[in-house]
Design an enzyme around this catalytic site. Structure first.
Site, PDB file in Angstrom:
ATOM      1  N   LYS A   1      -0.586   6.800  -9.499  1.00 20.91           N
ATOM      2  CA  LYS A   1       0.401   6.267 -10.444  1.00 20.91           C
ATOM      3  C   LYS A   1       1.509   7.276 -10.700  1.00 20.91           C
ATOM      4  O   LYS A   1       1.283   8.480 -10.627  1.00 20.91           O
ATOM      5  CB  LYS A   1      -0.283   5.894 -11.770  1.00 20.91           C
ATOM      6  CG  LYS A   1      -1.307   4.775 -11.607  1.00 20.91           C
ATOM      7  CD  LYS A   1      -2.127   4.554 -12.857  1.00 20.91           C
ATOM      8  CE  LYS A   1      -1.450   3.633 -13.825  1.00 20.91           C
ATOM      9  NZ  LYS A   1      -2.400   3.188 -14.900  1.00 20.91           N
TER      10      LYS A   1
ATOM     11  N   GLU B   1      -5.886   7.756 -11.194  1.00 21.98           N
ATOM     12  CA  GLU B   1      -6.918   7.209 -12.079  1.00 21.98           C
ATOM     13  C   GLU B   1      -7.957   6.495 -11.244  1.00 21.98           C
ATOM     14  O   GLU B   1      -7.630   5.936 -10.194  1.00 21.98           O
ATOM     15  CB  GLU B   1      -6.310   6.164 -13.034  1.00 21.98           C
ATOM     16  CG  GLU B   1      -5.554   6.740 -14.194  1.00 21.98           C
ATOM     17  CD  GLU B   1      -4.914   5.662 -15.069  1.00 21.98           C
ATOM     18  OE1 GLU B   1      -4.198   6.043 -15.998  1.00 21.98           O
ATOM     19  OE2 GLU B   1      -5.125   4.459 -14.823  1.00 21.98           O
ATOM     20  N   LYS B   2      -9.173   6.482 -11.733  1.00 28.85           N
ATOM     21  CA  LYS B   2     -10.199   5.661 -11.109  1.00 28.85           C
ATOM     22  C   LYS B   2      -9.759   4.199 -11.226  1.00 28.85           C
ATOM     23  O   LYS B   2      -9.223   3.799 -12.256  1.00 28.85           O
ATOM     24  CB  LYS B   2     -11.517   5.861 -11.865  1.00 28.85           C
ATOM     25  CG  LYS B   2     -12.677   5.165 -11.207  1.00 28.85           C
ATOM     26  CD  LYS B   2     -14.004   5.708 -11.696  1.00 28.85           C
ATOM     27  CE  LYS B   2     -15.134   5.135 -10.869  1.00 28.85           C
ATOM     28  NZ  LYS B   2     -15.008   5.457  -9.421  1.00 28.85           N
TER      29      LYS B   2
ATOM     30  N   ARG C   1       8.634   0.978 -27.113  1.00 26.69           N
ATOM     31  CA  ARG C   1       9.750   0.027 -27.183  1.00 26.69           C
ATOM     32  C   ARG C   1       9.212  -1.351 -27.547  1.00 26.69           C
ATOM     33  O   ARG C   1       8.006  -1.550 -27.657  1.00 26.69           O
ATOM     34  CB  ARG C   1      10.427  -0.060 -25.814  1.00 26.69           C
ATOM     35  CG  ARG C   1       9.421  -0.471 -24.728  1.00 26.69           C
ATOM     36  CD  ARG C   1      10.076  -0.751 -23.398  1.00 26.69           C
ATOM     37  NE  ARG C   1       9.125  -0.818 -22.329  1.00 26.69           N
ATOM     38  CZ  ARG C   1       8.430  -1.882 -21.972  1.00 26.69           C
ATOM     39  NH1 ARG C   1       8.563  -3.015 -22.638  1.00 26.69           N
ATOM     40  NH2 ARG C   1       7.580  -1.851 -20.964  1.00 26.69           N
TER      41      ARG C   1
HETATM   42  P1  ADP Z   1       6.241  -5.254 -20.873  1.00 28.76           P
HETATM   43  O1  ADP Z   1       5.268  -4.125 -20.950  1.00 28.76           O
HETATM   44  O2  ADP Z   1       7.133  -5.381 -22.043  1.00 28.76           O
HETATM   45  O3  ADP Z   1       5.606  -6.479 -20.404  1.00 28.76           O
HETATM   46  P2  ADP Z   1       7.446  -4.964 -18.297  1.00 28.76           P
HETATM   47  O4  ADP Z   1       6.544  -4.018 -17.592  1.00 28.76           O
HETATM   48  O5  ADP Z   1       7.439  -6.392 -17.915  1.00 28.76           O
HETATM   49  O6  ADP Z   1       7.260  -4.767 -19.827  1.00 28.76           O
HETATM   50  O7  ADP Z   1       8.917  -4.413 -18.222  1.00 28.76           O
HETATM   51  C1  ADP Z   1       9.953  -5.005 -18.953  1.00 28.76           C
HETATM   52  C2  ADP Z   1      11.230  -4.751 -18.253  1.00 28.76           C
HETATM   53  O8  ADP Z   1      11.506  -3.381 -18.258  1.00 28.76           O
HETATM   54  C3  ADP Z   1      11.235  -5.160 -16.804  1.00 28.76           C
HETATM   55  O9  ADP Z   1      12.542  -5.565 -16.485  1.00 28.76           O
HETATM   56  C4  ADP Z   1      10.854  -3.881 -16.080  1.00 28.76           C
HETATM   57  O10 ADP Z   1      11.322  -3.893 -14.771  1.00 28.76           O
HETATM   58  C5  ADP Z   1      11.560  -2.875 -16.949  1.00 28.76           C
HETATM   59  N1  ADP Z   1      10.898  -1.565 -17.016  1.00 28.76           N
HETATM   60  C6  ADP Z   1       9.718  -1.282 -17.583  1.00 28.76           C
HETATM   61  N2  ADP Z   1       9.457   0.042 -17.519  1.00 28.76           N
HETATM   62  C7  ADP Z   1      10.503   0.604 -16.903  1.00 28.76           C
HETATM   63  C8  ADP Z   1      10.841   1.951 -16.545  1.00 28.76           C
HETATM   64  N3  ADP Z   1      10.041   2.984 -16.822  1.00 28.76           N
HETATM   65  N4  ADP Z   1      12.015   2.161 -15.918  1.00 28.76           N
HETATM   66  C9  ADP Z   1      12.822   1.119 -15.643  1.00 28.76           C
HETATM   67  N5  ADP Z   1      12.566  -0.150 -15.963  1.00 28.76           N
HETATM   68  C10 ADP Z   1      11.424  -0.416 -16.571  1.00 28.76           C
HETATM   69  P1  ADP Z   2       3.257   0.221 -15.867  1.00 22.37           P
HETATM   70  O1  ADP Z   2       3.774   1.457 -16.527  1.00 22.37           O
HETATM   71  O2  ADP Z   2       3.946  -0.107 -14.602  1.00 22.37           O
HETATM   72  O3  ADP Z   2       3.132  -0.915 -16.844  1.00 22.37           O
HETATM   73  P2  ADP Z   2       0.399   0.615 -16.149  1.00 22.37           P
HETATM   74  O4  ADP Z   2      -0.170   1.977 -16.127  1.00 22.37           O
HETATM   75  O5  ADP Z   2       0.526  -0.039 -17.479  1.00 22.37           O
HETATM   76  O6  ADP Z   2       1.786   0.629 -15.414  1.00 22.37           O
HETATM   77  O7  ADP Z   2      -0.451  -0.326 -15.190  1.00 22.37           O
HETATM   78  C1  ADP Z   2       0.020  -1.610 -14.832  1.00 22.37           C
HETATM   79  C2  ADP Z   2      -1.169  -2.515 -14.526  1.00 22.37           C
HETATM   80  O8  ADP Z   2      -1.923  -2.003 -13.412  1.00 22.37           O
HETATM   81  C3  ADP Z   2      -2.170  -2.649 -15.646  1.00 22.37           C
HETATM   82  O9  ADP Z   2      -1.821  -3.641 -16.570  1.00 22.37           O
HETATM   83  C4  ADP Z   2      -3.456  -2.974 -14.904  1.00 22.37           C
HETATM   84  O10 ADP Z   2      -3.548  -4.350 -14.605  1.00 22.37           O
HETATM   85  C5  ADP Z   2      -3.307  -2.195 -13.623  1.00 22.37           C
HETATM   86  N1  ADP Z   2      -3.971  -0.881 -13.726  1.00 22.37           N
HETATM   87  C6  ADP Z   2      -3.389   0.267 -14.102  1.00 22.37           C
HETATM   88  N2  ADP Z   2      -4.274   1.291 -14.081  1.00 22.37           N
HETATM   89  C7  ADP Z   2      -5.447   0.775 -13.691  1.00 22.37           C
HETATM   90  C8  ADP Z   2      -6.744   1.321 -13.451  1.00 22.37           C
HETATM   91  N3  ADP Z   2      -7.011   2.627 -13.609  1.00 22.37           N
HETATM   92  N4  ADP Z   2      -7.723   0.483 -13.037  1.00 22.37           N
HETATM   93  C9  ADP Z   2      -7.473  -0.826 -12.852  1.00 22.37           C
HETATM   94  N5  ADP Z   2      -6.273  -1.399 -13.057  1.00 22.37           N
HETATM   95  C10 ADP Z   2      -5.259  -0.623 -13.462  1.00 22.37           C
END
Ligand code: ADP
Ligand code: ADP
Ligand code: MG
Length: 445
Positions: free
Chosen positions: A157, A199-200, A291
């Site tokens: 990640k 992460e696992k 946010r």
């Molecule tokens: P939520 O956790 O609110 O469901 P999303 O993961 O769907 O958020 O992201 C919401 C919007 O923000 C999307 O358009 C996504 O592409 C954008 N986004 C989220 N995190 C980032 C980031 N770290 N940098 C740029 N865009 C991001």
């Molecule tokens: P982002 O910043 O893009 O939202 P997250 O760390 O929240 O990334 O992870 C996005 C999604 O990926 C999670 O909602 C989950 O479904 C999956 N995921 C992330 N980490 C793990 C994990 N360690 N094991 C299983 N699924 C994961």
């Protein structure tokens, strides 16, 4: 209270914020790119200014242009929405320096919690259970060594990750080198930061997140959880609240842990802590989003708390008026993200001009969108064109209401995923609430 706010975003979330401001008697300033001249947020705001060409990097991410308009218009605050500049500590800091309130977390808190690796360490120190894994890996050799400790399958990640990008699954050591390089490259190009951790991979898990509000006096209120396990490529598709799998006892633990984490971080504003919940009822901190979230309406529908107005009040220095004991969740809400994409064609984004548009209505049916008839969707931005949210006294009724609303909705001119939502809502794993984050990846079309 502020008398004028600039909204540094576009689409449905800009509309959502403008509406909150209007109801609060606050004037609004919209900014837009050259591709968004005909966008709804431009005409709904009291004033609107073009800040650059279509690519977000030259317009919606252009801090100089946005701050110049903010000063020119004499706004007291900037609301960044989600995505774009919402989690950018440099922007928050530059607002502070310009004497303009950034409606979001303070820059130093954003730095601490927005860096996913640092957030994990902060939470671990606070005694919050964190997904098993490692700190940053500086080289591929480090990654290979750490992976032996963590065990496969695992996820690589990005420290700066968001929106599901920069994540790679690795099933065994032979896949590690390629996944490491491609995750680093994607993170570098998407976030300008290629740093990675691992992460696992937890199997058969629920994505459960807790919405919180903190004021400047250190009061924290948790507004229940959302189940966001219906995902495609690590991106949320359907969200609901409350979660079927969360018992009263577990909700209490999640609330206590989230409040502790927020205090530990010195949090201010609206935020969300995301957890993974395993089949045996253990939950692990995954990340904090500093946010407003896309799916915030689900929480608004079950608690009656307006999260955007709350953000604005907190940023203006007002204390929270709601206490934890006042939080009552006696409804069930579901949100379907309506994307302009073609599910039959590998979800390819679809743009074009909107023909007939019929938005479903009725009691407790909400459609957050920036669409109107005749609007041309530009190809430069996110494919999400609306969020359909419903609430009812029971989950069964909410599912029926959502099915009815989806059937009623008409959006002509682009491909979209409403039929896919309708299909999902009829599936036994959705109806019994047992779906996990891997469900869509394994589902037969
Ligand atoms: P939520 O956790 O609110 O469901 P999303 O993961 O769907 O958020 O992201 C919401 C919007 O923000 C999307 O358009 C996504 O592409 C954008 N986004 C989220 N995190 C980032 C980031 N770290 N940098 C740029 N865009 C991001
Ligand atoms: P982002 O910043 O893009 O939202 P997250 O760390 O929240 O990334 O992870 C996005 C999604 O990926 C999670 O909602 C989950 O479904 C999956 N995921 C992330 N980490 C793990 C994990 N360690 N094991 C299983 N699924 C994961
Ligand atoms: Mg996330």
């Amino acid at each position: 209270m502020f008398s004028k706010i600039l909204i540094a975003n576009r689409g449905e979330i800009a509309i959502r914020i403008i509406r909150a401001c209007k109801e609060m008697g606050i004037s609004t300033v919209a900014v837009f790119s050259e591709a968004d001249r005909d966008a709804l947020h431009v005409s709904l705001a009291d004033e609107s200014y073009c800040i650059g060409p279509a690519p977000a990097a030259q317009s919606y991410l252009n801090m100089d242009a946005i701050l110049m308009i903010a000063r020119f218009c004499g706004v007291q605050a900037i609301h960044p929405g989600y995505g774009l500049l919402s989690e950018n500590p440099e922007f928050a800091q530059r607002c502070e320096q310009a004497g303009i309130e950034f409606i979001g977390a303070p820059a130093d808190v954003m730095r601490k919690m927005g860096d996913k690796d640092m957030a994990r360490r902060t939470m671990r120190q606070a005694g919050v259970p964190v997904v098993p894994g490692c700190d940053l890996v500086a080289t591929l050799e480090d990654a290979i060594r750490e992976a032996k400790q963590i065990g496969y399958p695992l996820l690589i990640k990005a420290r700066a990750g968001g929106g599901g990008r920069g994540i790679r699954r690795v099933n065994g050591e032979s896949e590690l080198a390629a996944a490491y390089r491609s995750a680093a490259a994607e993170a570098q190009s998407a976030f300008g930061d290629g740093a990675l951790y691992m992460e696992k991979l937890l199997l058969r898990v629920k994505h459960i997140e807790v919405q919180l509000l903190c004021d400047r006096k250190g009061h924290v209120v948790c507004l229940g959880e959302r189940d966001c396990s219906m995902q495609r490529k690590n991106q949320k598709v359907i969200e609901e609240s409350p979660a079927v799998c969360v018992s009263g006892e577990l909700r209490k633990q999640l609330t206590e842990t989230t409040a502790l984490a927020a205090r530990e971080a010195g949090y201010v504003g609206a935020g969300t802590i995301e957890y993974l919940l395993t089949e045996d009822g253990q939950f692990y901190f995954m990340e904090m989003n500093t946010r407003l979230q896309v799916e915030h309406p689900v929480t608004e529908m079950v608690t009656g708390v307006d999260l955007v107005k709350s953000q604005i009040r907190i940023a203006s220095g007002q204390p929270l008026t709601i206490r934890q004991k006042d939080v009552r969740i006696d409804h069930h809400a579901i949100e379907c993200r309506i994307n302009a994409e073609d599910p039959a064609n590998n979800f390819r984004p679809s743009c074009g001009q909107i023909g007939i548009l019929h938005i479903p209505g009725g009691p407790n049916v909400r459609f957050d969108t920036a669409l109107y008839q005749g609007y041309s969707i530009p190809p430069f931005y996110d494919s999400m064109i609306g969020k359909l949210i419903v609430s009812a006294r029971t989950r069964e009724d909410a599912i029926r209401k959502m099915q009815a609303a989806l059937c009623e909705m008409v959006i002509e001119g682009v491909n979209h995923n409403a039929q896919m939502h309708l299909d999902l809502l009829c599936e036994p794993v959705f109806i019994d609430g047992s779906y996990t984050t891997d469900y869509l990846a394994n589902r037969k079309a």
